[in-house]
Scaffold this motif. Structure first.
Motif, mmCIF file in Angstrom:
data_model
loop_
_atom_site.group_PDB
_atom_site.id
_atom_site.type_symbol
_atom_site.label_atom_id
_atom_site.label_comp_id
_atom_site.label_asym_id
_atom_site.label_seq_id
_atom_site.Cartn_x
_atom_site.Cartn_y
_atom_site.Cartn_z
ATOM 1 N N LEU A 256 -19.017 17.107 14.235
ATOM 2 C CA LEU A 256 -18.301 15.926 14.943
ATOM 3 C C LEU A 256 -17.747 15.198 13.905
ATOM 4 C CD1 LEU A 256 -20.902 14.972 17.821
ATOM 5 C CD2 LEU A 256 -18.653 16.535 17.986
ATOM 6 N N SER A 257 -18.090 14.983 12.986
ATOM 7 C CA SER A 257 -17.712 14.098 11.699
ATOM 8 C C SER A 257 -16.242 14.782 11.351
ATOM 9 C CB SER A 257 -18.605 13.919 10.527
ATOM 10 O OG SER A 257 -19.612 13.149 11.131
ATOM 11 N N ILE A 258 -16.371 16.094 11.213
ATOM 12 C CA ILE A 258 -14.957 16.716 10.628
ATOM 13 C C ILE A 258 -14.073 16.635 11.712
ATOM 14 C CG2 ILE A 258 -14.285 19.078 10.389
ATOM 15 C CD1 ILE A 258 -16.808 19.779 8.852
ATOM 16 N N ALA A 259 -14.554 16.869 12.996
ATOM 17 C CA ALA A 259 -13.398 16.499 14.085
ATOM 18 C C ALA A 259 -12.907 15.361 13.922
ATOM 19 C CB ALA A 259 -13.989 17.043 15.279
ATOM 20 N N ARG A 260 -13.759 14.325 13.911
ATOM 21 C CA ARG A 260 -13.343 12.949 13.841
ATOM 22 C C ARG A 260 -12.108 12.763 12.924
ATOM 23 N NH1 ARG A 260 -17.420 8.984 11.377
ATOM 24 N NH2 ARG A 260 -16.880 10.340 9.720
ATOM 25 N N ASP A 261 -12.521 13.229 11.420
ATOM 26 C CA ASP A 261 -11.576 12.956 10.448
ATOM 27 C C ASP A 261 -10.303 13.759 10.700
ATOM 28 O OD1 ASP A 261 -13.490 11.660 9.142
ATOM 29 O OD2 ASP A 261 -14.347 13.211 7.955
ATOM 30 N N ILE A 262 -10.264 14.816 11.244
ATOM 31 C CA ILE A 262 -8.964 15.620 11.429
ATOM 32 C C ILE A 262 -8.361 14.760 12.566
ATOM 33 C CG2 ILE A 262 -8.082 17.598 12.943
ATOM 34 C CD1 ILE A 262 -10.264 19.193 11.723
ATOM 35 N N TRP A 263 -8.711 14.431 13.574
ATOM 36 C CA TRP A 263 -8.056 13.523 14.555
ATOM 37 C C TRP A 263 -7.505 12.167 13.733
ATOM 38 C CZ3 TRP A 263 -6.474 15.521 18.828
ATOM 39 C CH2 TRP A 263 -7.167 16.368 19.443
ATOM 40 N N ASN A 264 -8.208 11.633 12.932
ATOM 41 C CA ASN A 264 -7.725 10.558 12.312
ATOM 42 C C ASN A 264 -6.803 10.626 11.419
ATOM 43 O OD1 ASN A 264 -9.526 8.289 12.978
ATOM 44 N ND2 ASN A 264 -11.173 9.035 11.605
ATOM 45 N N ARG A 265 -6.799 11.836 10.925
ATOM 46 C CA ARG A 265 -5.499 12.198 9.875
ATOM 47 C C ARG A 265 -4.085 12.630 10.658
ATOM 48 N NH1 ARG A 265 -9.033 15.904 7.430
ATOM 49 N NH2 ARG A 265 -7.833 17.498 8.178
ATOM 50 N N SER A 266 -4.143 12.983 11.884
ATOM 51 C CA SER A 266 -3.217 12.699 12.803
ATOM 52 C C SER A 266 -2.521 11.687 13.093
ATOM 53 C CB SER A 266 -3.629 13.721 14.237
ATOM 54 O OG SER A 266 -4.563 12.777 14.826
ATOM 55 N N LEU A 267 -3.329 10.682 13.034
ATOM 56 C CA LEU A 267 -2.505 9.358 13.102
ATOM 57 C C LEU A 267 -1.635 8.918 12.045
ATOM 58 C CD1 LEU A 267 -5.346 6.921 14.630
ATOM 59 C CD2 LEU A 267 -3.480 8.469 15.800
ATOM 60 N N GLU A 268 -1.878 9.550 10.852
ATOM 61 C CA GLU A 268 -0.937 9.142 9.767
ATOM 62 C C GLU A 268 0.199 9.844 9.963
ATOM 63 O OE1 GLU A 268 -3.194 10.539 6.194
ATOM 64 O OE2 GLU A 268 -4.890 9.650 6.728
ATOM 65 N N ALA A 269 0.539 10.817 10.722
ATOM 66 C CA ALA A 269 1.727 11.548 10.889
ATOM 67 C C ALA A 269 2.528 10.822 12.145
ATOM 68 C CB ALA A 269 1.718 12.943 11.375
ATOM 69 N N ASP A 270 2.117 9.600 12.569
ATOM 70 C CA ASP A 270 2.791 8.917 13.675
ATOM 71 C C ASP A 270 2.625 9.587 14.989
ATOM 72 O OD1 ASP A 270 3.633 6.245 14.663
ATOM 73 O OD2 ASP A 270 5.468 7.022 14.289
ATOM 74 N N ARG A 271 1.482 10.456 15.282
ATOM 75 C CA ARG A 271 1.666 11.022 16.398
ATOM 76 C C ARG A 271 0.482 10.532 17.463
ATOM 77 N NH1 ARG A 271 3.541 16.501 15.903
ATOM 78 N NH2 ARG A 271 5.021 16.388 13.972
#
Length: 287
Positions: A256-271
């Protein structure tokens, strides 16, 4: 005489709940902290209320559909000062599993009762009456609430005491978030192996590897459907709830922590305002 419903929070999910219940012939009123006009509410078939006290007074069952813990606590603190005798407060939001259990003493002192009933599935499933609902609370309150839930859910389950509905949401959607994280990895393998995203998703969509929610979003992953159901910003918030729940229970929950980090990175792409399916096309493009 049927129960009158008040919906607090009219974002994508709250609006869908209110509209669906109205189309099922129920009396539905809506209030939101940002304000709601009668012109906006009329196409949904609901009554726009500009005063929270008025909505509470006119409603038998009060459904909360709010973004996060802070929003739910703010609304609860406001309505706890009102006359709640006989009211049933139902939180459909995805928030901390112990939020309502921390407030239940104050709620029952007012003569009201409460349930947590988070929803699995986006607004489109709510409008179709095909979402899942996991309810936590007493059996008596569930018996009162279930005829309402069944108007927009064909998979409504009483999980157990207060808080267990939200725990089941964490369990169910946490598993889905792990699957999304794995899909990010495998579409990048496909890209570097020279396999198109279209071919990859076509094969996965015809086999047992992709769950129904992902399969339904394949057109969104391919850019063929641009309607936003559940956005990435919401998935980021939910993933934080899931990880925090595990940590509060003394678990590490590394997936779940890995999934959280992936979702958080997607915000960096302004998505953040894009549908969650955009995560997959983004991952493929970046591979």
């Amino acid at each position: 005489m049927s129960e009158k419903i008040g919906v607090i929070g009219l974002g994508r999910m709250g609006s869908a709940i209110a509209e669906r219940l109205a189309t099922q012939g129920l009396s539905v009123s809506g209030w939101t902290r940002s304000g709601v006009s009668s012109q906006w509410a009329e196409p949904l078939g609901i009554n726009a209320v500009d005063d929270l006290g008025k909505l509470v007074e006119d409603s038998d069952i009060i459904l909360l559909s709010l973004f996060d813990d802070a929003a739910v606590l703010d609304v609860l603190d406001q309505i706890l000062a009102l006359n709640l005798v006989g009211k049933l407060i139902v939180d459909t939001s995805t928030v901390s599993t112990d939020l309502l259990t921390r407030k239940i003493g104050e709620i029952t002192e007012t003569g009201a009762s409460a349930m947590d009933a988070p929803i699995s599935g986006g607004p489109e499933l709510v409008l179709a009456g095909e979402c899942g609902v996991f309810a936590g609370g007493t059996g008596q309150d569930f018996d009162r609430l279930s005829p309402i839930l069944e108007r927009f859910s064909n998979r409504c389950a009483h999980i157990g005491p207060l808080g267990t509905g939200l725990a089941m949401k964490v369990i169910n959607n946490g598993l889905l978030q792990g699957a999304w994280a794995a899909l990010v990895d495998v579409v990048q393998i496909a890209k570097r192996s020279g396999i198109s995203l279209e071919k990859t998703l076509d094969i996965l969509g015809k086999g047992p590897a992709v769950n129904p929610m992902m399969k339904a979003r394949i057109p969104k992953m391919l850019g063929e459907d641009t309607i936003v159901g559940f956005n990435i910003h919401g998935a980021v918030k939910d993933s934080g709830v899931f990880v925090n729940t595990a940590h509060r229970l003394g678990l590490e929950a590394p997936t779940l922590s890995i999934a959280r980090d992936i979702w958080n990175r997607s915000l960096e792409a302004d998505r953040g305002e894009s549908d969650v399916a955009d995560l997959i096309s983004l991952a493929y493009d970046e591979a």
